[in-house]
Structure formats: C-alpha cells, structure tokens
Design a protein around this motif. Structure first.
Motif, PDB file in Angstrom:
ATOM      1  N   GLY A 134       0.795  -1.228   0.000  1.00 52.99           N
ATOM      2  CA  GLY A 134       0.000   0.000   0.000  1.00 52.99           C
ATOM      3  C   GLY A 134       0.818   1.265   0.000  1.00 52.99           C
ATOM      4  N   ASP A 135       2.069   1.210   0.506  1.00 53.67           N
ATOM      5  CA  ASP A 135       2.878   2.428   0.549  1.00 53.67           C
ATOM      6  C   ASP A 135       3.903   2.465  -0.577  1.00 53.67           C
ATOM      7  OD1 ASP A 135       4.299   0.331   1.525  1.00 53.67           O
ATOM      8  OD2 ASP A 135       4.862   1.266   3.440  1.00 53.67           O
ATOM      9  N   GLN A 136       3.724   1.592  -1.587  1.00 52.07           N
ATOM     10  CA  GLN A 136       4.650   1.602  -2.725  1.00 52.07           C
ATOM     11  C   GLN A 136       3.990   2.255  -3.932  1.00 52.07           C
ATOM     12  OE1 GLN A 136       5.419  -2.609  -3.040  1.00 52.07           O
ATOM     13  NE2 GLN A 136       7.365  -2.436  -1.941  1.00 52.07           N
ATOM     14  N   PRO A 137       4.762   2.867  -4.808  1.00 49.19           N
ATOM     15  CA  PRO A 137       4.176   3.451  -6.020  1.00 49.19           C
ATOM     16  C   PRO A 137       3.594   2.341  -6.895  1.00 49.19           C
ATOM     17  CG  PRO A 137       6.598   3.576  -6.065  1.00 49.19           C
ATOM     18  CD  PRO A 137       6.218   3.121  -4.696  1.00 49.19           C
ATOM     19  N   GLY A 138       2.468   2.623  -7.541  1.00 47.00           N
ATOM     20  CA  GLY A 138       1.845   1.641  -8.414  1.00 47.00           C
ATOM     21  C   GLY A 138       0.875   0.720  -7.710  1.00 47.00           C
ATOM     22  N   PHE A 139       0.656   0.951  -6.422  1.00 49.20           N
ATOM     23  CA  PHE A 139      -0.312   0.133  -5.670  1.00 49.20           C
ATOM     24  C   PHE A 139      -1.703   0.361  -6.236  1.00 49.20           C
ATOM     25  CE2 PHE A 139      -3.483   0.483  -2.196  1.00 49.20           C
ATOM     26  CZ  PHE A 139      -3.562  -0.852  -1.847  1.00 49.20           C
ATOM     27  N   ASN A 140      -2.429  -0.718  -6.510  1.00 51.67           N
ATOM     28  CA  ASN A 140      -3.770  -0.597  -7.071  1.00 51.67           C
ATOM     29  C   ASN A 140      -4.817  -0.927  -6.005  1.00 51.67           C
ATOM     30  OD1 ASN A 140      -6.144  -0.694  -8.449  1.00 51.67           O
ATOM     31  ND2 ASN A 140      -5.386  -1.975 -10.136  1.00 51.67           N
ATOM     32  N   ALA A 141      -5.536   0.106  -5.563  1.00 47.24           N
ATOM     33  CA  ALA A 141      -6.500  -0.061  -4.464  1.00 47.24           C
ATOM     34  C   ALA A 141      -7.710  -0.889  -4.876  1.00 47.24           C
ATOM     35  CB  ALA A 141      -6.961   1.304  -3.969  1.00 47.24           C
ATOM     36  N   ASN A 142      -7.875  -1.111  -6.192  1.00 52.08           N
ATOM     37  CA  ASN A 142      -9.058  -1.859  -6.636  1.00 52.08           C
ATOM     38  C   ASN A 142      -8.837  -3.372  -6.681  1.00 52.08           C
ATOM     39  OD1 ASN A 142     -10.670   0.438  -7.029  1.00 52.08           O
ATOM     40  ND2 ASN A 142      -9.614   0.824  -8.980  1.00 52.08           N
ATOM     41  N   THR A 143      -7.584  -3.789  -6.532  1.00 53.33           N
ATOM     42  CA  THR A 143      -7.324  -5.233  -6.628  1.00 53.33           C
ATOM     43  C   THR A 143      -6.637  -5.747  -5.370  1.00 53.33           C
ATOM     44  OG1 THR A 143      -5.147  -4.900  -7.595  1.00 53.33           O
ATOM     45  CG2 THR A 143      -6.991  -5.040  -9.132  1.00 53.33           C
ATOM     46  N   VAL A 144      -7.058  -5.245  -4.213  1.00 53.48           N
ATOM     47  CA  VAL A 144      -6.367  -5.635  -2.983  1.00 53.48           C
ATOM     48  C   VAL A 144      -6.609  -7.113  -2.659  1.00 53.48           C
ATOM     49  CG1 VAL A 144      -6.249  -5.253  -0.506  1.00 53.48           C
ATOM     50  CG2 VAL A 144      -6.473  -3.318  -2.052  1.00 53.48           C
ATOM     51  N   LYS A 145      -5.507  -7.796  -2.390  1.00 52.96           N
ATOM     52  CA  LYS A 145      -5.602  -9.217  -2.073  1.00 52.96           C
ATOM     53  C   LYS A 145      -5.670  -9.417  -0.571  1.00 52.96           C
ATOM     54  CE  LYS A 145      -2.390 -12.307  -2.589  1.00 52.96           C
ATOM     55  NZ  LYS A 145      -1.021 -12.352  -2.931  1.00 52.96           N
ATOM     56  N   SER A 146      -4.888  -8.605   0.159  1.00 53.51           N
ATOM     57  CA  SER A 146      -4.872  -8.738   1.615  1.00 53.51           C
ATOM     58  C   SER A 146      -4.851  -7.339   2.230  1.00 53.51           C
ATOM     59  CB  SER A 146      -3.640  -9.542   2.022  1.00 53.51           C
ATOM     60  OG  SER A 146      -3.524  -9.573   3.419  1.00 53.51           O
ATOM     61  N   TYR A 147      -5.860  -7.038   3.031  1.00 50.56           N
ATOM     62  CA  TYR A 147      -5.968  -5.711   3.628  1.00 50.56           C
ATOM     63  C   TYR A 147      -5.132  -5.619   4.908  1.00 50.56           C
ATOM     64  CZ  TYR A 147      -9.960  -5.009   0.544  1.00 50.56           C
ATOM     65  OH  TYR A 147     -10.774  -4.891  -0.546  1.00 50.56           O
ATOM     66  N   GLY A 148      -4.643  -4.404   5.200  1.00 46.57           N
ATOM     67  CA  GLY A 148      -3.824  -4.214   6.384  1.00 46.57           C
ATOM     68  C   GLY A 148      -4.596  -4.383   7.678  1.00 46.57           C
ATOM     69  N   LEU A 149      -5.872  -3.956   7.651  1.00 47.40           N
ATOM     70  CA  LEU A 149      -6.674  -3.976   8.878  1.00 47.40           C
ATOM     71  C   LEU A 149      -8.109  -4.329   8.516  1.00 47.40           C
ATOM     72  CD1 LEU A 149      -6.442  -3.088  11.964  1.00 47.40           C
ATOM     73  CD2 LEU A 149      -7.350  -0.894  11.237  1.00 47.40           C
ATOM     74  N   GLY A 150      -8.782  -5.069   9.403  1.00 45.98           N
ATOM     75  CA  GLY A 150     -10.205  -5.342   9.205  1.00 45.98           C
ATOM     76  C   GLY A 150     -10.994  -4.041   9.291  1.00 45.98           C
ATOM     77  N   ASN A 151     -12.175  -3.998   8.699  1.00 44.96           N
ATOM     78  CA  ASN A 151     -12.973  -2.772   8.704  1.00 44.96           C
ATOM     79  C   ASN A 151     -13.286  -2.327  10.136  1.00 44.96           C
ATOM     80  OD1 ASN A 151     -15.785  -1.383   8.781  1.00 44.96           O
ATOM     81  ND2 ASN A 151     -15.040  -1.076   6.706  1.00 44.96           N
ATOM     82  N   ILE A 152     -13.089  -1.013  10.393  1.00 43.22           N
ATOM     83  CA  ILE A 152     -13.391  -0.501  11.735  1.00 43.22           C
ATOM     84  C   ILE A 152     -14.486   0.555  11.680  1.00 43.22           C
ATOM     85  CG2 ILE A 152     -11.188  -1.016  12.851  1.00 43.22           C
ATOM     86  CD1 ILE A 152     -10.333   1.855  12.272  1.00 43.22           C
ATOM     87  N   GLU A 153     -15.321   0.499  10.632  1.00 46.02           N
ATOM     88  CA  GLU A 153     -16.338   1.545  10.470  1.00 46.02           C
ATOM     89  C   GLU A 153     -17.674   1.206  11.115  1.00 46.02           C
ATOM     90  OE1 GLU A 153     -15.095   3.729   6.353  1.00 46.02           O
ATOM     91  OE2 GLU A 153     -16.130   1.813   6.218  1.00 46.02           O
ATOM     92  N   SER A 154     -17.834   0.005  11.635  1.00 50.31           N
ATOM     93  CA  SER A 154     -19.148  -0.311  12.187  1.00 50.31           C
ATOM     94  C   SER A 154     -19.350   0.457  13.481  1.00 50.31           C
ATOM     95  CB  SER A 154     -19.283  -1.807  12.431  1.00 50.31           C
ATOM     96  OG  SER A 154     -18.586  -2.152  13.582  1.00 50.31           O
ATOM     97  N   THR A 155     -20.585   0.805  13.744  1.00 49.33           N
ATOM     98  CA  THR A 155     -20.892   1.692  14.846  1.00 49.33           C
ATOM     99  C   THR A 155     -21.958   1.039  15.710  1.00 49.33           C
ATOM    100  OG1 THR A 155     -20.410   3.526  13.400  1.00 49.33           O
ATOM    101  CG2 THR A 155     -21.595   4.042  15.403  1.00 49.33           C
ATOM    102  N   GLY A 156     -21.531   0.243  16.684  1.00 47.48           N
ATOM    103  CA  GLY A 156     -22.496  -0.492  17.499  1.00 47.48           C
ATOM    104  C   GLY A 156     -23.184   0.361  18.543  1.00 47.48           C
ATOM    105  N   ASP A 157     -22.657   1.514  18.836  1.00 50.33           N
ATOM    106  CA  ASP A 157     -23.266   2.416  19.806  1.00 50.33           C
ATOM    107  C   ASP A 157     -22.983   3.840  19.349  1.00 50.33           C
ATOM    108  OD1 ASP A 157     -20.677   3.011  20.448  1.00 50.33           O
ATOM    109  OD2 ASP A 157     -20.827   2.508  22.560  1.00 50.33           O
ATOM    110  N   PRO A 158     -23.393   4.873  20.096  1.00 50.20           N
ATOM    111  CA  PRO A 158     -23.256   6.227  19.551  1.00 50.20           C
ATOM    112  C   PRO A 158     -21.821   6.677  19.301  1.00 50.20           C
ATOM    113  CG  PRO A 158     -24.834   6.203  21.331  1.00 50.20           C
ATOM    114  CD  PRO A 158     -24.201   4.855  21.309  1.00 50.20           C
ATOM    115  N   PHE A 159     -20.826   5.971  19.827  1.00 51.25           N
ATOM    116  CA  PHE A 159     -19.471   6.422  19.511  1.00 51.25           C
ATOM    117  C   PHE A 159     -18.542   5.288  19.120  1.00 51.25           C
ATOM    118  CE2 PHE A 159     -19.500   5.783  24.006  1.00 51.25           C
ATOM    119  CZ  PHE A 159     -20.550   6.570  24.464  1.00 51.25           C
ATOM    120  N   GLY A 160     -19.057   4.393  18.323  1.00 51.08           N
ATOM    121  CA  GLY A 160     -18.207   3.428  17.648  1.00 51.08           C
ATOM    122  C   GLY A 160     -17.463   2.456  18.531  1.00 51.08           C
TER     123      GLY A 160
END
Lengths: 451, 307
Positions: free
Chosen positions: A198-224
C-alpha cells in the motif's frame, strides 16, 4: 333436540377453552419448599460457564434451585421488557449499562445497597466496573460481572513477511492527526494482486488481495465502541462531554471530525475492506489471510487463539501521542428485578456468582469472560498461559491503570438507533462532514430526555 | 343477562314461525366466539392505540397525556418520512414486478401445461417461511461467499453489495419478496384464466386476431377483477413487509431499508417509546385504509366494465 344438544356442546367447549386459556402461574412462594431462582444471560458461552457454578451453590443452599436461561442478544432486551410488564421477568439477569437508566429510572431494578451492607460485601474486590452501576440516585444496582475492552489481533506470518516483529505491534501509536504508526503499518501490510504494498508506487486499491486492517467503520453504539471508537480515547479524543450522564456528544469537535475522517479515508483508499464488504467475522477474515490485523474484543481472545493454521499474535490497542492509553472498558452487571418474589434467595445466588470462587470456575471453563476480581482473572490468565495462549496483554491492561469505564448516559437505545444509520451514511460516502453539527444537536436533545 | 335474554326471546317468539323458533340462541352461541375475539383482539387494541398515540408511554410506567405532541413530532421526523419513502419504493417495485411476473407465469402455465406438479413447483416459494427464505437469500447474495456474487464476479469482475449498499438494497429486497409471493399470485391469476370461456378465443381467431392482440383485448380485460384483487393483496402485503427486512438488513445501511413496520418496531420495542410507535402505526393504518378504499372503488369499476 339435536340443536339444543349442539348448543350445550358448544357452550361446554367454550367453557373448556376459557378454562385452559385462563390457566394461571401456580404460586410457589412457600419458604419451606425449594425456591427456583431464574437467571438470564444473552451469552450462550457464559450460560454454560455459569452453569458450572450451580452444583456447588445448590449444595450449599439445598432450598434454592437455580435455572439459567440464554436468549439471543437480539431478542434479549425485548424479552426482558415484556417480562417486566407481564410479571415474569427473571429474578436476576445480566444487563448492559446502556439500559441502566431506562430500567432503574422506571423502578424495575432492585437497589442492592441494603444487601451489600448487611453482608458487608466489599465492592473494592472488583478491580473495575462497580462504579458504573451506580445510578443517579446514588444507589448500587448491580454487581459487576466482568470487564471487556479491545485489543489488536494480528496474523504473525503476514507481519513477519512485511518485516515487522511482535514488539513493533506492541509499541504502535495512533493520533487523530494523521493516524500515527498504526496507519503506516496498515498501509504497508496491504498488498494488491500484483504484490505491491500500500505504501509503494503503483499500488492498485481496486485489486487488494490482503488488507492491512479489518474494517473498523461499524458503529455499534453512539461512539463506535467495538470499532473506531476504541482508538479515539487513547489519544484523548472523547465524544461525551462527561463520563457520567453526559449532556452532549461532541461530534463536531475538530478532533473527533479529524479522527472519523481518517477512518473513512483508510477504507476509501483500500487499506481496509469497505463497510459490509465482508460478512464473515473479523476472526475469520484474519484466519483466511484476507486481513493482516483486526481490532477485536478481549472476549474474543479464545476464538482468535483457536484459529487453525494461522498463528495469531495479540497486542494492546495503540497508545496515543503521549504514549498513554485510555481503554474504554465495558462491564456488564448482575441486576436483580424489583418484582422478584424471592429477593433474599436471589441475592444469595447473585452474591455467589460474583464471588471469587464462582468467577474463577466460570472464567476457566471456556474463557468467555474476564472476571472483575483480580484473583479470578489471574487464575484464568495462568490457565490460558499454560495452554500456550498469550494473556500478558490482558494482565497488563488490568495492572497498568489504563482501563477507563465506559460512559453512562441517558436514552441509550434511542441514541444508538439514531446515530448508527447516520454514521453508516458518512462511512459509505453518502454524507459529508456537514452532518456532524446536526448529530451534536440531536444528541443534546436525546440526552436531555428524562423518562 | 339471563333475564334480559329471556325477555327478548319471549317477545321475539310472537313474530317468528315455529320453524325458526330458537334460532337466535344458536346464532348467539355461534357468533359469540368471533365477537369476543373481535372485541378483545380487534376493537379494544384499536381504541387503546388511539388513546396511547396521545400519550408518552414507556410501557413500564403508566402513560402520560401529552396531547398532539406525538403527531407534531411525526410531522417533523425526517426518519419517518424517509422510512415512508423507502416503503413506498418497495411497494411500487413489488407490485409492478410481482404483477408482471405472476401474469407471465400464469399465462405460460395456462397455455403450455395443466400439470399439477408444475403448479406445485411454482407455488413452492410461497410455502417457505419468510425467515427461512430471507436467510437463504442472504447467504446466496453474500458479497464474498454467495453463489449469486460468484456468478456476478465471473461475469463482470466486481462484487455487488446487494443487501449492503443504499442503491441496491430495496430493489433486492423487493425481488426476494416477488420471488416469494409470485407463485401464489400466479395461481390466483391462473384460476382466473380458467374461467374465461374458450369460445371467446375461438371467436377471436375467426376474426383473425393475433395472439398478442387477443391477450391485450380479450385476456387482460376479462382478467381485470382478479388482477385488481391481486393488486390489493400485494399492496397491503408489501406495506406490511417486516420479517424479510428484519432478518437481512435490520433497516441498514444508513436507513436505506428502514421500512415503516421496522421503524415502528424499533421505536416501540428497542427504545420503549410506545406512544410514538403507536402514533406511527395510526398513520400507517390511515394510509392503508385510504389506499384500500381507493382500490376497492377501482375494483368495483372493473367489475361493471367486464360485464
């Protein structure tokens, strides 16, 4: 002739139906007979764990039988409410602090102060959580059952391949201004189909095979909490204006806005999966190598340790810019129902359940809870370490003084239901930063609502 | 009660012939269960509901009279209006698609086969419980593991978040709803088709009408009463959609599938705001009443049209 017989038959049938429908709950308040104490939990694992305490308790109290019942968390609180109304709620039950205000405020919970004073129970034995169950009237409504916060779980092989050691993960930091070393590591850990990081030139965000971190956007209560909200307090970013009975949630604070922007950008740039992209649990994504790290709950430690074919490391949540942490800790409580017919017997069970003996037994059975009692926590930690699971992170949590209790506030369910969809809209790029002043105003109204 | 009944009976006896003597007794006994059921489960809840919609009712404490507060709140509740919009979108899609698919299926069945096995297969999705259907579809549409997305990805190279994106979620849900109810509606229309006399088509053929023309000018007009009934049933059923959404999306993402029944449920049962939840139910009740009334008027017009 036949008609009158028919009428009689019909009347008889009606009478029988009425009798059946009107069947009553038999009285069982006789003190010489055995009484049954009903106890509810939403955790199937903890239901089995606490069941291990029942034989010893029933042996010591031959006149009391304990019945533990488990309901799925999505139905649990509805079932509880209808129990309050119809008069057959459990004598005692596991509760989340979100509902303290609505239940205690409507007189459904029994204050425990008299019992605690009579039995000279020392609330100081609970390392964390007792304070959070004190309501506005100054009364204690529950004994704390456990404690829980977040941790960083990671795939050891993927991190080694990227050139990181366990020590690197343990010393990560996170700041609202740029994301700190955690963000750097997440970017480096992300790999696309062509093998570019991800920090190298030419990285393609549309073909990611392995993500650095699981999604942290879910909001189970008023402040995540349980996701992005675990990061913020470590760097001194707090959404509620007060720890207890907040009057406003400061969503429009520039630090909060910056933090939430960081989280969204990370997903937009392809370093974490998008919200709802994976429907499997974080632990499964980590196990299959789809993500390299995941923010998870301490209660998931046994699940992560049990992943086959993947070596999992555990690190504390990243510290703030000053190297310190504020780990938002949630403690469920053991509440007694005000309408219980056998409060004395129920108290005996509740007190036993939150004693060192039962806490140790239950925690060691399947590691589904982290006891508030330090000695029980140590027993669990020793047992897990002997099994080869690294529990040092959790031990350090308890001894470092970095745990802070979860905020308590009014109207929890309404705030949750109002905020979740709006954060979802923001995180999926359907809304922009202009919603934050509106959220802040909305929180002020909802927090002010007294029932 | 007994004396009153006896009094009525003696007065009545004078007016009725011996053959009908005592009929009222049987009638009363037969009507009684339904009447009690209607009062207990129908009338009382409706009137109590109307009363509660003017109160703040938290269920654990007695209701407190607040006048028109709930109705004022309803008018300014953005989530309610968005929810109503989402529900209408779902209803329109379900009715239009559902009707088209059921009609096509019925006509094809009518023309090609009379086999009860085929009819049974068409009816099968309707027999599956709503929760089971929702779960199975949720699995099939899963962005990572679902069979539908595996096919979509093979064809287009991209996954589609059928239930996870704002744009897709309502069309997807209404397609699942159509899939489930299509068989039942098709059988109803099929039954309607069977009532059309073959002589009418014969006459059409003699006049040299083509198949599409006969469908347009013979089949459709003669089917209109049945079609109107199917529309009424589908509209009411779609407005009340709950299980499908509660299982698959719980109203998400970002309220994009927060249909009215689900919003009412969450206000009442998760926030204990029963007063306001009842107010919204009243709004839905009035809405359905109006729609049904209008539809019934249309239905009557159709009947006179075809005769």
């Amino acid at each position: 002739m036949s008609r009158s017989r028919f009428i009689r038959a019909a009347a008889l049938t009606a009478a029988v139906i009425t009798a059946v429908a009107g069947c009553s709950g038999g009285s069982s308040g006789d003190s010489t007979e055995a009484t049954t104490v009903n106890w509810w939990t939403w955790s199937p694992d903890q239901a089995i764990a606490y069941q291990q305490c029942v034989p010893a308790f029933e042996k010591a109290n031959p006149n009391i039988k304990v019945k533990i019942t488990n309901y799925n968390v999505s139905d649990y609180f509805t079932k509880l409410t209808s129990g309050f109304v119809s008069g057959d709620a459990p004598d005692a039950f596991m509760n989340s602090v979100t509902f303290l205000q609505s239940y205690a405020g409507q007189g459904q919970l029994l204050p425990l102060d008299d019992y605690i004073a009579k039995d000279k129970l020392d609330l100081g034995q609970y390392a964390i959580g007792a304070e959070g169950w004190k309501y506005k009237d100054g009364k204690q409504y529950a004994l704390p059952m456990d404690w829980a916060t977040g941790a960083l779980y990671y795939n050891k092989d993927l991190l080694a391949k990227a050139g990181y050691t366990d020590k690197d993960v343990a010393s990560l930091n996170w700041t609202y201004d740029g994301g700190g070393t955690l963000w750097k590591m997440v970017k480096h850990l992300t790999v696309d189909a062509a093998g570019k990081r991800g920090d190298q030139p030419g990285f393609n965000a549309n073909t990611v095979k392995s993500y650095g971190l699981g999604n942290i956007e879910s909001t189970g209560d008023p402040f995540g909490q349980n996701a992005w909200g675990w990061l913020l307090p470590n760097d001194g970013v707090n959404i509620p204006d007060k720890q207890q009975w907040a009057t406003v949630f400061n969503y429009n604070d520039p630090k909060v806005v910056k933090s939430v922007q960081l989280v969204r950008t990370l997903a937009n740039d392809g370093f974490t999966p998008k919200l709802n992209q994976f429907t499997t649990a974080n632990s499964q994504q980590l196990g299959s190598g789809k993500v390299a790290m995941a923010v998870g709950g301490t209660w998931e430690a046994a699940t992560y340790a049990g992943l086959k074919n993947t070596k999992i490391g555990t690190a504390p949540l990243p510290a703030g810019a000053d190297g310190k942490r504020a780990l938002m800790t949630n403690a469920n409580g053991n509440n007694m129902w005000a309408g219980s017919k056998h409060p004395d017997q129920t108290w005996k069970w509740v007190k036993y359940q939150e004693s060192e003996e039962c806490q140790t037994t239950a925690a060691k059975y399947n590691a589904s809870l982290f006891p508030s009692i330090a000695a029980s926590m140590k027993a669990l930690s020793d047992q897990q370490t002997a099994k080869g699971v690294d529990f040092s992170v959790f031990n350090n949590y308890l001894t470092s003084g970095e745990l802070v209790p979860c905020p308590i506030y009014n109207n929890g369910a309404a705030l949750t239901n109002a905020m979740i969809p709006q954060f979802e809209a923001y995180f999926t790029n359907k809304a922009d930063e202009s919603i934050f002043p509106k959220l802040q105003e909305q929180s002020r109204t909802l927090l002010a609502e007294e029932k | 009660m007994a004396t009153l009944a006896a009094g009525t009976a003696s007065r009545r006896r004078n007016n009725t012939g011996p053959a009908h003597r005592g009929d009222w007794r049987l009638a009363a006994v037969l009507i009684l269960p339904a009447t009690v059921g209607f009062i207990v489960f129908g009338a009382v809840p409706v009137f109590r509901g109307i009363y509660l919609s003017f109160t703040r009712f938290r269920i654990l404490t007695p209701p407190r009279w607040t006048g028109l507060d709930n109705y004022r709140r309803l008018l300014s509740d953005d989530v309610f209006w968005k929810s109503l919009g989402v529900t209408v979108e779902y209803v329109v899609l379900s009715v239009v698609l559902g009707l088209a698919v059921s009609l096509a299926t019925a006509v094809i069945m009518h023309r090609l086969t009379r086999s009860t096995v085929v009819r049974g297969i068409v009816l099968l999705p309707f027999l599956v419980s709503g929760v089971v259907a929702a779960l199975v579809w949720q699995w099939m549409l899963d962005p990572g593991l679902g069979i539908v997305n595996i096919v979509v990805k093979a064809l287009t190279g991209h996954n589609v978040l059928f239930l996870g994106s704002q744009g897709w979620v309502i069309p997807t849900l209404s397609l699942i709803g159509v899939w489930k109810s299509m068989g039942y509606n098709a059988i109803l229309i099929f039954a309607g088709l069977q009532t059309i006399a073959p002589q009418i088509y014969e006459a059409g053929r003699i006049d040299g009408a083509s198949e599409p023309r006969m469908f347009r000018y013979l089949t459709l007009p003669l089917l209109r009463p049945i079609m109107a009934m199917v529309v009424v049933l589908t509209v009411i059923g779609s407005f009340q959609v709950f299980d499908l959404v509660a299982v698959t999306t719980k109203g998400g993402p970002a309220n994009a599938s927060n249909v009215l029944p689900l919003y009412i449920y969450s206000k009442g049962f998760t926030e204990f705001d029963f007063g306001y939840a009842v107010t919204m139910s009243m709004a839905l009740f009035v809405l359905l009443l109006t729609i049904t009334f209008v539809q019934l008027r249309l239905l009557r017009a159709n009947e006179s049209d075809t005769n």
